[in-house]
Write a protein that holds these residues in place. Structure first.
Motif, PDB file in Angstrom:
ATOM      1  N   GLY A  55       0.778  -1.225   0.000  1.00 21.50           N
ATOM      2  CA  GLY A  55       0.000   0.000   0.000  1.00 21.50           C
ATOM      3  C   GLY A  55       0.808   1.272   0.000  1.00 21.50           C
ATOM      4  N   GLN A  56       2.095   1.177  -0.272  1.00 22.88           N
ATOM      5  CA  GLN A  56       2.954   2.367  -0.274  1.00 22.88           C
ATOM      6  C   GLN A  56       3.176   2.874  -1.690  1.00 22.88           C
ATOM      7  N   ASP A  57       3.386   4.159  -1.809  1.00 25.82           N
ATOM      8  CA  ASP A  57       3.808   4.739  -3.077  1.00 25.82           C
ATOM      9  C   ASP A  57       5.266   4.340  -3.313  1.00 25.82           C
ATOM     10  N   PRO A  58       5.602   3.739  -4.452  1.00 34.29           N
ATOM     11  CA  PRO A  58       6.976   3.256  -4.664  1.00 34.29           C
ATOM     12  C   PRO A  58       8.041   4.340  -4.522  1.00 34.29           C
ATOM     13  N   ALA A  59       7.783   5.520  -5.033  1.00 29.53           N
ATOM     14  CA  ALA A  59       8.783   6.588  -4.939  1.00 29.53           C
ATOM     15  C   ALA A  59       8.995   6.996  -3.478  1.00 29.53           C
ATOM     16  N   GLN A  60       7.909   7.137  -2.748  1.00 29.54           N
ATOM     17  CA  GLN A  60       8.019   7.525  -1.343  1.00 29.54           C
ATOM     18  C   GLN A  60       8.662   6.412  -0.523  1.00 29.54           C
ATOM     19  N   GLY A  61       8.251   5.168  -0.774  1.00 33.24           N
ATOM     20  CA  GLY A  61       8.829   4.037  -0.050  1.00 33.24           C
ATOM     21  C   GLY A  61      10.304   3.863  -0.335  1.00 33.24           C
ATOM     22  N   THR A  62      10.686   4.102  -1.590  1.00 34.14           N
ATOM     23  CA  THR A  62      12.100   4.014  -1.960  1.00 34.14           C
ATOM     24  C   THR A  62      12.920   5.061  -1.219  1.00 34.14           C
ATOM     25  N   ARG A  63      12.398   6.292  -1.152  1.00 29.98           N
ATOM     26  CA  ARG A  63      13.119   7.347  -0.433  1.00 29.98           C
ATOM     27  C   ARG A  63      13.279   6.988   1.042  1.00 29.98           C
ATOM     28  N   LYS A  64      12.264   6.389   1.620  1.00 32.18           N
ATOM     29  CA  LYS A  64      12.328   6.007   3.031  1.00 32.18           C
ATOM     30  C   LYS A  64      13.409   4.959   3.267  1.00 32.18           C
ATOM     31  N   ILE A  65      13.482   3.957   2.373  1.00 31.15           N
ATOM     32  CA  ILE A  65      14.499   2.906   2.522  1.00 31.15           C
ATOM     33  C   ILE A  65      15.889   3.478   2.265  1.00 31.15           C
ATOM     34  N   ALA A  66      16.021   4.335   1.246  1.00 27.62           N
ATOM     35  CA  ALA A  66      17.326   4.950   0.964  1.00 27.62           C
ATOM     36  C   ALA A  66      17.795   5.778   2.159  1.00 27.62           C
ATOM     37  N   ASP A  67      16.873   6.478   2.808  1.00 23.83           N
ATOM     38  CA  ASP A  67      17.235   7.262   3.989  1.00 23.83           C
ATOM     39  C   ASP A  67      17.674   6.351   5.134  1.00 23.83           C
ATOM     40  N   LEU A  68      16.980   5.229   5.327  1.00 27.41           N
ATOM     41  CA  LEU A  68      17.378   4.257   6.342  1.00 27.41           C
ATOM     42  C   LEU A  68      18.793   3.759   6.077  1.00 27.41           C
ATOM     43  N   LEU A  69      19.101   3.467   4.836  1.00 27.48           N
ATOM     44  CA  LEU A  69      20.433   2.960   4.496  1.00 27.48           C
ATOM     45  C   LEU A  69      21.511   4.009   4.730  1.00 27.48           C
ATOM     46  N   ARG A  70      21.195   5.268   4.461  1.00 24.84           N
ATOM     47  CA  ARG A  70      22.168   6.335   4.730  1.00 24.84           C
ATOM     48  C   ARG A  70      22.447   6.433   6.228  1.00 24.84           C
ATOM     49  N   ARG A  71      21.415   6.287   7.033  1.00 24.08           N
ATOM     50  CA  ARG A  71      21.620   6.338   8.481  1.00 24.08           C
ATOM     51  C   ARG A  71      22.445   5.153   8.965  1.00 24.08           C
ATOM     52  N   ILE A  72      22.196   3.995   8.393  1.00 25.13           N
ATOM     53  CA  ILE A  72      22.974   2.806   8.773  1.00 25.13           C
ATOM     54  C   ILE A  72      24.427   2.958   8.333  1.00 25.13           C
ATOM     55  N   ASP A  73      24.635   3.596   7.177  1.00 25.65           N
ATOM     56  CA  ASP A  73      26.000   3.832   6.699  1.00 25.65           C
ATOM     57  C   ASP A  73      26.768   4.696   7.698  1.00 25.65           C
ATOM     58  N   ALA A  74      26.095   5.698   8.225  1.00 23.36           N
ATOM     59  CA  ALA A  74      26.742   6.593   9.191  1.00 23.36           C
ATOM     60  C   ALA A  74      26.893   5.953  10.568  1.00 23.36           C
ATOM     61  N   ARG A  75      25.912   5.098  10.939  1.00 28.78           N
ATOM     62  CA  ARG A  75      25.951   4.473  12.260  1.00 28.78           C
ATOM     63  C   ARG A  75      25.332   3.079  12.160  1.00 28.78           C
ATOM     64  N   PRO A  76      26.150   2.034  11.972  1.00 27.91           N
ATOM     65  CA  PRO A  76      25.624   0.669  11.874  1.00 27.91           C
ATOM     66  C   PRO A  76      24.755   0.306  13.076  1.00 27.91           C
ATOM     67  N   LEU A  77      23.755  -0.523  12.828  1.00 20.08           N
ATOM     68  CA  LEU A  77      22.786  -0.861  13.858  1.00 20.08           C
ATOM     69  C   LEU A  77      23.260  -2.023  14.728  1.00 20.08           C
ATOM     70  N   PRO A  78      22.929  -1.989  15.997  1.00 18.10           N
ATOM     71  CA  PRO A  78      23.219  -3.146  16.854  1.00 18.10           C
ATOM     72  C   PRO A  78      22.347  -4.332  16.466  1.00 18.10           C
TER      73      PRO A  78
END
Length: 496
Positions: free
Chosen positions: A271-294
């Motif tokens: 039920g997500q808009d692909p463009a919006q969902g993609t941006r959300k995942i890309a943002d998550l990956l950028r945050r993980i790049d800066a600070r890997p998750l436990p």
């Protein structure tokens, strides 16, 4: 993945199965006669460290092949084979399976896949093997488990000169480890070498023609075989088709499109808009790049690369989409455990920290095949294009074109494989419109390259990597009719 980018295109990407072989060929491995003049000594399959032996329905043997096909009477190496005999009447012969990679173990995969192709066992012996440099066939391990885990900390999408230096140094070290482990074999594990092995296999198995089912990279292998031995092609199916016209960069772009397309379909299903969902995942990956998750795994964190791999795995099958949703929700809460578990499944890492070697064999084979190796400077110029294709997967796949075979110690053989097969029998080419790893467009290109009257395209409007056995009665019945009765469908037939 097909041929040279990182995500391998195996029929079942997460399979962690194992079976060993016993028995051997009558040839003593030192020449002295035609390679085909040998008898396979089929015997019970042995258990391995990766799993138990398959049931007594399965037999294993070793085929001796020339290390160097330009010297057929020279040094030999052994290829591990596995088979189960046809159980019905009117046996056609052997049906040889390759499950992709390159680097996938047919000895491990075949017993599990036999349920999917049980209808074919009525008239065929089901046969598979570990290609040269894979698994039980002189398998290559380029680094040990400790070094593999340490390399997980290397940023595969470097953002600084220091990260870039570490990335390329790791690539160099991996190649040197492969060379040390493989020795002379490293020059003789190409797709062309394996295609020649297949024709010897055909002869020793007693078949006048090669009946073959190739999946993912196995489609490229089948196309190369058809080019080398067009008059020996029997009934051949190519499913989840590699684009034979794509070079190193083209394959990476194809995969960026394919995985982004699959991600878009997944996002729509939730039920997500692909463009919006993609941006959300890309943002998550950028945050993980800066600070890997436990994670819940002691001493391990979820890096950006591991997160990407964890996202990739469930895109191989629609059945994996709910798992992906759960893992992404956990990551958004700051827990990387579920994505790490998915990445470990893809990377063949077990609970004890032992890693499989599929990606080692894959890299050695694909780097020997591929002559075009982009420089770092070329990759930097390409990155904006990759990121436009996929904000999630583009940068990783773009950088991979430079790092995968960086400073590789053995020269590549070709830009693209030759698969034209004039005079061959019709070859059934099966494409899935939602395939992430080998996008659908490759099927038509493969058929065109095979030649008029040879390549016959069957399309499935579905999701996941591969079409046969994925839930379409139309696909399964069409493929079965072709393999069991020789009925060739209309070119362009569509199953929805």
């Amino acid at each position: 993945m097909a041929r040279c980018v990182r995500w391998t295109a195996l029929a079942v990407a997460a399979a962690l199965l194992g079976a060993g072989c016993s028995g051997g060929a009558s040839d003593d491995g030192k020449g002295g006669g035609p390679p085909a003049a040998q008898r396979l000594d089929w015997g019970r399959c042995k258990a391995t460290t990766d799993g138990p032996a398959p049931s007594s329905d399965w037999q294993c043997a070793t085929l001796k092949v020339p290390l160097d096909w330009s010297k057929p009477d020279g040094e030999k190496i052994g290829l591990a084979l596995i088979r189960t005999k046809a159980r019905g009447g009117k046996r056609i012969g052997s049906l040889l399976f390759n499950f992709g990679g390159p680097g996938g173990s047919g000895v491990s995969m075949m017993p599990s896949y036999a349920t999917t192709v049980s209808s074919l066992r009525e008239r065929y012996d089901l046969v598979s093997w570990d290609p040269r440099g894979v698994g039980a066939s002189e398998g290559i391990r380029c680094r040990d488990d400790k070094a593999i885990q340490a390399a997980e900390a290397i940023d595969q999408t470097p953002d600084t000169p220091a990260e870039e230096k570490a990335y390329l140094r790791d690539a160099d070290e991996f190649g040197k480890g492969c060379q040390k482990a493989a020795g002379e074999l490293m020059k003789h594990v190409s797709t062309t070498d394996t295609a020649r092995d297949m024709d010897l296999m055909r002869q020793v198995l007693g078949d006048d023609e090669l009946h073959y089912f190739g999946i993912s990279y196995g489609t490229e292998l089948g196309g190369v075989y058809a080019h080398l031995f067009p008059k020996k092609v029997g009934r051949m199916v190519l499913d989840a088709v590699v684009d034979p016209t794509a070079d190193t960069i083209g394959h990476a772009e194809n995969q960026a499109r394919g995985f982004q397309r699959a991600l878009d379909d997944y996002l729509r299903s939730t039920g997500q808009d692909p463009a919006q969902g993609t941006r959300k995942i890309a943002d998550l990956l950028r945050r993980i790049d800066a600070r890997p998750l436990p994670t819940s795994s002691p001493g391990r964190k979820l890096t950006q690369t591991l997160a990407l791999t964890g996202i990739v795995l469930p895109l191989y099958s629609k059945d994996g989409w709910p798992t992906l949703s759960s893992a992404l929700r956990a990551a958004e809460r700051g827990d990387g455990s579920e994505l790490l578990a998915l990445a470990d499944g893809y990377n063949e890492r077990d609970a004890s920290g032992h890693y499989g070697t599929t990606t080692h064999s894959q890299r050695v084979i694909s780097c020997l095949d591929d002559r075009r190796r982009p420089t770092v400077e070329q990759t930097r110029r390409l990155l904006p294009r990759f990121e436009r294709i996929s904000p999630v997967f583009g940068a990783f796949l773009g950088w991979d074109t430079a790092g995968w075979c960086h400073d590789w110690p053995v020269a590549g053989q070709y830009d693209t494989p030759e698969v034209s097969a004039p005079g061959a029998a019709p070859i059934l080419v099966v494409g899935n419109t939602g395939d992430p790893a080998t996008p659908y467009e490759g099927a038509r290109r493969m058929a065109d390259e095979l030649g008029k009257g040879v390549g016959v395209v069957l399309t499935w409007k579905g999701e996941g990597h591969g079409a046969y056995g994925s839930g379409s009665d139309c696909v399964d019945s069409t493929v079965d009719a072709y393999l069991l009765t020789g009925t060739v469908p209309r070119d362009g037939k569509v199953c929805s």
